[in-house]
Design an enzyme around this catalytic site. Sequence first.
Site, PDB file in Angstrom:
ATOM      1  N   SER A 199      21.509  41.624  10.756  1.00 11.88           N
ATOM      2  CA  SER A 199      22.889  42.059  10.993  1.00 11.88           C
ATOM      3  C   SER A 199      23.733  41.741   9.781  1.00 11.88           C
ATOM      4  CB  SER A 199      23.455  41.344  12.209  1.00 11.88           C
ATOM      5  OG  SER A 199      22.657  41.656  13.318  1.00 11.88           O
TER       6      SER A 199
ATOM      7  N   GLY B 227      27.174  39.346  31.808  1.00 15.35           N
ATOM      8  CA  GLY B 227      28.090  40.384  31.330  1.00 15.35           C
ATOM      9  C   GLY B 227      28.678  41.193  32.480  1.00 15.35           C
TER      10      GLY B 227
ATOM     11  N   THR C  78      22.847  40.138  30.160  1.00 14.52           N
ATOM     12  CA  THR C  78      23.418  41.305  30.831  1.00 14.52           C
ATOM     13  C   THR C  78      23.953  40.936  32.219  1.00 14.52           C
ATOM     14  OG1 THR C  78      22.105  42.840  29.551  1.00 14.52           O
ATOM     15  CG2 THR C  78      22.864  43.624  31.681  1.00 14.52           C
ATOM     16  N   ALA C  79      23.235  40.060  32.938  1.00 14.96           N
ATOM     17  CA  ALA C  79      23.680  39.684  34.291  1.00 14.96           C
ATOM     18  C   ALA C  79      25.041  38.979  34.222  1.00 14.96           C
ATOM     19  CB  ALA C  79      22.648  38.779  34.949  1.00 14.96           C
TER      20      ALA C  79
ATOM     21  N   LYS D 220      34.844  29.319  24.278  1.00 14.30           N
ATOM     22  CA  LYS D 220      34.042  28.591  25.264  1.00 14.30           C
ATOM     23  C   LYS D 220      32.602  28.644  24.777  1.00 14.30           C
ATOM     24  CE  LYS D 220      31.585  28.498  28.597  1.00 14.30           C
ATOM     25  NZ  LYS D 220      30.284  27.785  28.556  1.00 14.30           N
ATOM     26  N   PRO D 221      32.119  27.554  24.137  1.00 14.98           N
ATOM     27  CA  PRO D 221      30.733  27.572  23.644  1.00 14.98           C
ATOM     28  C   PRO D 221      29.737  27.490  24.805  1.00 14.98           C
ATOM     29  CG  PRO D 221      32.007  25.738  22.690  1.00 14.98           C
ATOM     30  CD  PRO D 221      32.801  26.286  23.830  1.00 14.98           C
TER      31      PRO D 221
ATOM     32  N   CYS E 260      18.944  38.471  20.249  1.00 15.78           N
ATOM     33  CA  CYS E 260      19.176  39.649  21.092  1.00 15.78           C
ATOM     34  C   CYS E 260      18.428  40.847  20.519  1.00 15.78           C
ATOM     35  CB  CYS E 260      20.660  39.924  21.192  1.00 15.78           C
ATOM     36  SG  CYS E 260      21.478  39.956  19.603  1.00 15.78           S
TER      37      CYS E 260
HETATM   38  P1  NAD Z   1      24.376  33.446  29.252  1.00 18.04           P
HETATM   39  O1  NAD Z   1      24.828  34.755  29.800  1.00 18.04           O
HETATM   40  O2  NAD Z   1      23.573  32.564  30.146  1.00 18.04           O
HETATM   41  O3  NAD Z   1      25.633  32.566  28.793  1.00 18.04           O
HETATM   42  C1  NAD Z   1      26.576  33.031  27.852  1.00 18.04           C
HETATM   43  C2  NAD Z   1      27.901  32.321  28.055  1.00 18.04           C
HETATM   44  O4  NAD Z   1      28.486  32.736  29.283  1.00 18.04           O
HETATM   45  C3  NAD Z   1      27.802  30.797  28.116  1.00 18.04           C
HETATM   46  O5  NAD Z   1      28.842  30.232  27.358  1.00 18.04           O
HETATM   47  C4  NAD Z   1      27.974  30.530  29.584  1.00 18.04           C
HETATM   48  O6  NAD Z   1      28.455  29.227  29.840  1.00 18.04           O
HETATM   49  C5  NAD Z   1      28.970  31.600  29.978  1.00 18.04           C
HETATM   50  N1  NAD Z   1      29.052  31.922  31.415  1.00 18.04           N
HETATM   51  C6  NAD Z   1      28.090  31.798  32.345  1.00 18.04           C
HETATM   52  N2  NAD Z   1      28.562  32.175  33.555  1.00 18.04           N
HETATM   53  C7  NAD Z   1      29.841  32.556  33.375  1.00 18.04           C
HETATM   54  C8  NAD Z   1      30.862  33.060  34.245  1.00 18.04           C
HETATM   55  N3  NAD Z   1      30.655  33.240  35.552  1.00 18.04           N
HETATM   56  N4  NAD Z   1      32.068  33.364  33.715  1.00 18.04           N
HETATM   57  C9  NAD Z   1      32.301  33.197  32.394  1.00 18.04           C
HETATM   58  N5  NAD Z   1      31.385  32.710  31.530  1.00 18.04           N
HETATM   59  C10 NAD Z   1      30.162  32.405  32.016  1.00 18.04           C
HETATM   60  O7  NAD Z   1      23.604  33.813  27.905  1.00 18.04           O
HETATM   61  P2  NAD Z   1      22.747  32.842  26.957  1.00 18.04           P
HETATM   62  O8  NAD Z   1      21.501  32.463  27.705  1.00 18.04           O
HETATM   63  O9  NAD Z   1      23.615  31.785  26.406  1.00 18.04           O
HETATM   64  O10 NAD Z   1      22.375  33.817  25.738  1.00 18.04           O
HETATM   65  C11 NAD Z   1      21.210  34.572  25.667  1.00 18.04           C
HETATM   66  C12 NAD Z   1      21.472  36.027  26.013  1.00 18.04           C
HETATM   67  O11 NAD Z   1      22.464  36.547  25.119  1.00 18.04           O
HETATM   68  C13 NAD Z   1      20.277  36.935  25.829  1.00 18.04           C
HETATM   69  O12 NAD Z   1      20.232  37.862  26.893  1.00 18.04           O
HETATM   70  C14 NAD Z   1      20.558  37.670  24.523  1.00 18.04           C
HETATM   71  O13 NAD Z   1      19.916  38.899  24.355  1.00 18.04           O
HETATM   72  C15 NAD Z   1      22.034  37.800  24.590  1.00 18.04           C
HETATM   73  N6  NAD Z   1      22.586  37.986  23.255  1.00 18.04           N
HETATM   74  C16 NAD Z   1      23.155  39.190  22.922  1.00 18.04           C
HETATM   75  C17 NAD Z   1      23.647  39.399  21.645  1.00 18.04           C
HETATM   76  C18 NAD Z   1      24.286  40.704  21.265  1.00 18.04           C
HETATM   77  O14 NAD Z   1      25.020  40.713  20.268  1.00 18.04           O
HETATM   78  N7  NAD Z   1      24.084  41.784  21.978  1.00 18.04           N
HETATM   79  C19 NAD Z   1      23.572  38.389  20.703  1.00 18.04           C
HETATM   80  C20 NAD Z   1      23.000  37.173  21.071  1.00 18.04           C
HETATM   81  C21 NAD Z   1      22.522  36.983  22.367  1.00 18.04           C
END
Ligand code: NAD
Length: 485
Positions: free
Chosen positions: A438, A226, A223-224, A168-169, A277
């Site tokens: 990385s 997650g 994180t939210a 799911k992109p 990140c």
């Molecule tokens: P996001 O959490 O907004 O979205 C990530 C994915 O989750 C998207 O595909 C989105 O559609 C999906 N999603 C949203 N709500 C959902 C739900 N209720 N159920 C299932 N899927 C859902 O994150 P983003 O804005 O795309 O990415 C940026 C964030 O990612 C930053 O906080 C960054 O630090 C973090 N990040 C972490 C790493 C790491 O390896 N630790 C790497 C890259 C980015």
Amino acid sequence: MIIGGEWADSHTRESFEVYNPATGAKVDSVPRGDREDAKRAVDSAKEAFKGWSGKPAIERSRAMLRIVDAVRAGVEELAASLTAEQGKPLRESRSEINSFANSFEYYAGLIGRERGAQTPFSTGEGYFVVTKRPVGVVGAILPWNFPVSLMGWKLAPGLAAGNTFVVKPASTTPLTDLAAVALLMKTGLPPGVVNVVTGPGAIVGEELLDNPGVSKIAFTGETATGRRIMEGSAKQIKRLTLELGGSDPMIVCDDADLELAAEGAVWGRFRNCGQSCTSVKRLFLFESIAESFLKSFVERVKSIVVGNGMEGSTHMGPVHTPEQREKVESMVADATGRGAQVLVEGGTPTDKKFSRGVFYMPVVLGEVSYDAQMAKEECFGPALPVFVVKGLDEAIERANDTAYGLGSSIWTKDMGRAYDAAEKIEAGTTWVNSPPISRAEVPFGGFKQSGLGRENGVEGLDHYYETKSIQVLDYGKGRKWGFPI
Ligand code: NAD
């Protein structure tokens, strides 16, 4: 979308548009998938699992090496697509596509090379054998900041171990993920082994959490989100890896090579427009070198060329979306409102040539209050708070004063000091004299609220296996079963 090895539309025929953050122009549109579409993809991945998981490791390894060649041959096309939808400079896009290929190369080399072991019980009555088997269908939920390489961090170990996928992109970056998976299919990967469903996280993502056919969720994002993924996975105790946000500290000691550190800080904070990140999100400088470091650093930041990532002269592209820019603007306003000193003014440009894109010029702030949002939360854009500290103890105490624990770096010529600091910093990775880079072979992940589990390295592969223990009791060793025990 890609379901069962075929291009697929959503059953509703609805779609949504993808925009170029540098120009505001529409790049393309993709199907707005929903729960029905996601279910179809899960069914296809379940069916494909039977064949893929049963293939000998050597065959999966060969299939992955074919992918490596195809991706390397397709770098230019994929990189141009990535820059158009994500905004990062073409040079960074090429490096991201190459990193996607590297993940497959690394895991293709790992499988089929395990050392076998049959271990006697400590009581001498028999022996046990530990085997590994794939988890099943994996739902890979991706972010927009590294849409392709982070897909590779999941697909490469997962496929190597024999799992199949529904990807799911992120809604703003589906195009290059689709193009990359289409390329995988062309190399002869069996239909249904990797499926891609585009659509809203709250619908397609939630179906992956709810669907009993999905055994594991591999998530990268905020994180939210997650937290929500963890809650949603709890119902069926799905296997889970979470790669979440970070607020990474960079510590520059008094004996550091200051020029190298200044270069590293520029790279670490402003690469991908500060949207990594593991971007350097808080800079801690020893008092004695702060002035001379900042002189060189500020000059370098001011010389960053901001523009359309398609242009070869561009160092830093646009912020990914207007919402992201608003968040950065608001954090900068919060810090200056609390008395931060503006070292590099930056901000949203007024020049007409930037008017159609989502641009934001680099910002550096000094004397930032530890109560400012930027001091603790994740600032996901090109703005950096600088803090001056008396020495290492203070730097580490401040560095650890956050709920995150993803990356960190220390810059010093004294390796003893570097190791000591690395042991004390609460983060999954500490880079020594290096900005955050990385690598496929190095385990990556977060302490505290930055995540769960690890990607990359041998540990990354382990997360795509279930461990199966087979205990064998030797006959004739005298054990009698039945009561009394
Ligand atoms: P996001 O959490 O907004 O979205 C990530 C994915 O989750 C998207 O595909 C989105 O559609 C999906 N999603 C949203 N709500 C959902 C739900 N209720 N159920 C299932 N899927 C859902 O994150 P983003 O804005 O795309 O990415 C940026 C964030 O990612 C930053 O906080 C960054 O630090 C973090 N990040 C972490 C790493 C790491 O390896 N630790 C790497 C890259 C980015």
